[in-house]
Design a protein around this motif. Structure first.
Motif, mmCIF file in Angstrom:
data_model
loop_
_atom_site.group_PDB
_atom_site.id
_atom_site.type_symbol
_atom_site.label_atom_id
_atom_site.label_comp_id
_atom_site.label_asym_id
_atom_site.label_seq_id
_atom_site.Cartn_x
_atom_site.Cartn_y
_atom_site.Cartn_z
ATOM 1 N N LYS A 217 43.673 -15.076 93.822
ATOM 2 C CA LYS A 217 42.961 -14.063 94.596
ATOM 3 C C LYS A 217 43.599 -12.685 94.454
ATOM 4 N N GLY A 218 44.708 -12.619 93.685
ATOM 5 C CA GLY A 218 45.411 -11.360 93.524
ATOM 6 C C GLY A 218 46.413 -11.083 94.628
ATOM 7 N N GLU A 219 46.654 -12.066 95.519
ATOM 8 C CA GLU A 219 47.592 -11.889 96.629
ATOM 9 C C GLU A 219 49.007 -12.250 96.184
ATOM 10 N N TRP A 220 49.987 -11.486 96.662
ATOM 11 C CA TRP A 220 51.389 -11.790 96.363
ATOM 12 C C TRP A 220 51.943 -12.724 97.436
ATOM 13 N N ILE A 221 52.491 -13.860 97.010
ATOM 14 C CA ILE A 221 53.080 -14.804 97.959
ATOM 15 C C ILE A 221 54.550 -15.005 97.617
ATOM 16 N N ASP A 222 55.372 -15.168 98.645
ATOM 17 C CA ASP A 222 56.806 -15.393 98.438
ATOM 18 C C ASP A 222 57.031 -16.771 97.837
ATOM 19 N N ALA A 223 57.933 -16.832 96.845
ATOM 20 C CA ALA A 223 58.332 -18.102 96.238
ATOM 21 C C ALA A 223 59.814 -18.310 96.559
ATOM 22 N N ILE A 224 60.072 -19.107 97.574
ATOM 23 C CA ILE A 224 61.442 -19.323 98.040
ATOM 24 C C ILE A 224 61.765 -20.804 97.910
#
Length: 317
Positions: A217-224
């Motif tokens: 969707k073009g959204e930035w999500i944290d990858a932790i």
């Protein structure tokens, strides 16, 4: 998808066919949908990880003039030290806010490939640095082999399809230091939005906030990642080879909040590359009427050279 799925490699290497198939299904679905997974059950033990971070920090704490002894001209940064701001993402003029080191392949049974690859660079000031780096390289390479075996099964290939291509492959272990930020960056970030070049990337050091992944969707999500997890993503070579069935996902490392500018960040990706003459032609298993062939034929070596020029690590003038 708004979260990075987690999988356990022990399920794949167990003797339980159902567990093995569950791993294949889970990692295949993750790579079709977001291109990233968090993986536990890898072959790095806690002692090796701790030792590697000690050696990496010791190296980056050396005086700049000492580190620059190990910056080797004429090899596109493939081995040794690459100083601050030298690399930029594709399409970006600003250099990323990082310095890094490259460990490369340890060829022992192929004189042709041994001559093709640059020699690893030995750091004289740190007697354990190269030894620990080699051990980590080997364990990450072993982990990557099993991940690719699972992906081969998911695509409908023989399980060992990738084995001969990655044996003595042009893989790179890259300890990265993102130094403290001392002034307001104009346009630069620690690592600008990019896709990786290679087959898959195994990332150590994603435990703190910083790495972000762009979903469909073009959204930035944290990858932790959890403390015992590696973050593993699909690279452009594998995406191309599978006709974009397995997704190479755009990701970045953002700058920390201003109150944390005075802190360093360390991360250690392992970029799994095949041998340079592997053909990345689109697999027939990944082409149908709904998904016609999207990419022209190219070898891994040709593709790598193209991308190193785009990144500014190989100069054409």
């Amino acid at each position: 998808m708004n979260a990075i799925p987690s999988v356990n490699l022990n399920d794949f290497i167990s003797n339980d066919p159902a567990q093995k198939q569950n791993f294949v299904d889970a990692i295949g679905e993750a790579y079709e949908n977001i291109g990233f997974v968090a993986l536990r059950g890898h072959f790095l033990d806690d002692v090796l990880v701790d030792n590697l971070y000690v050696e990496v920090k010791n190296f980056f704490n050396l005086p700049l003039e000492t580190k620059q002894k190990y910056e080797i001209p004429g090899i596109g940064g493939q081995r040794g030290y690459v100083s601050f701001g030298k690399e930029s993402a594709k399409g970006k003029k600003e250099g990323d806010l990082k310095e890094f080191w490259h460990f490369g392949q340890y060829v022992e049974d192929n004189d042709k490939l041994k001559a093709e690859y640059p020699e690893n660079v030995i750091v004289e000031e740190l007697p354990e640095f190269n030894k620990v780096g080699k051990e980590a390289y080997k364990m990450l390479e072993k982990t990557a082999k099993y991940v690719l075996r699972a992906l081969a099964l998911h695509i409908g290939l023989k399980e060992t399809y990738f084995d001969n291509y990655i044996h003595n492959g042009n893989s790179i272990l890259r300890p990265i230091h993102y130094p403290p930020i001392t002034q307001e960056p104009k346009e630069a970030v620690r690592a600008a939005a990019h896709g990786d070049i290679n087959l898959i990337t195994l990332l150590m050091g994603a435990q703190g906030r910083g790495l972000q992944v762009q979903n469909h969707k073009g959204e930035w999500i944290d990858a932790i990642a959890e403390p015992d997890e590696l973050m593993i993503n699909v690279g452009d070579m594998l995406s191309r080879h599978t006709n974009n069935k397995l997704k190479s996902t755009i990701h970045r490392v953002i700058n920390p909040p201003k109150e944390l500018w005075g802190t360093s960040r360390y991360s250690i990706p392992f970029f799994m590359h095949p041998i340079s003459d592997m053909k990345l032609d689109v697999l027939e298993e990944c082409v149908d009427d709904q998904n016609p062939k999207q990419f022209t034929n190219i070898t891994a070596g040709e593709f790598l050279t193209e991308r190193l020029i785009e990144l500014g690590l190989i100069k054409t003038k």
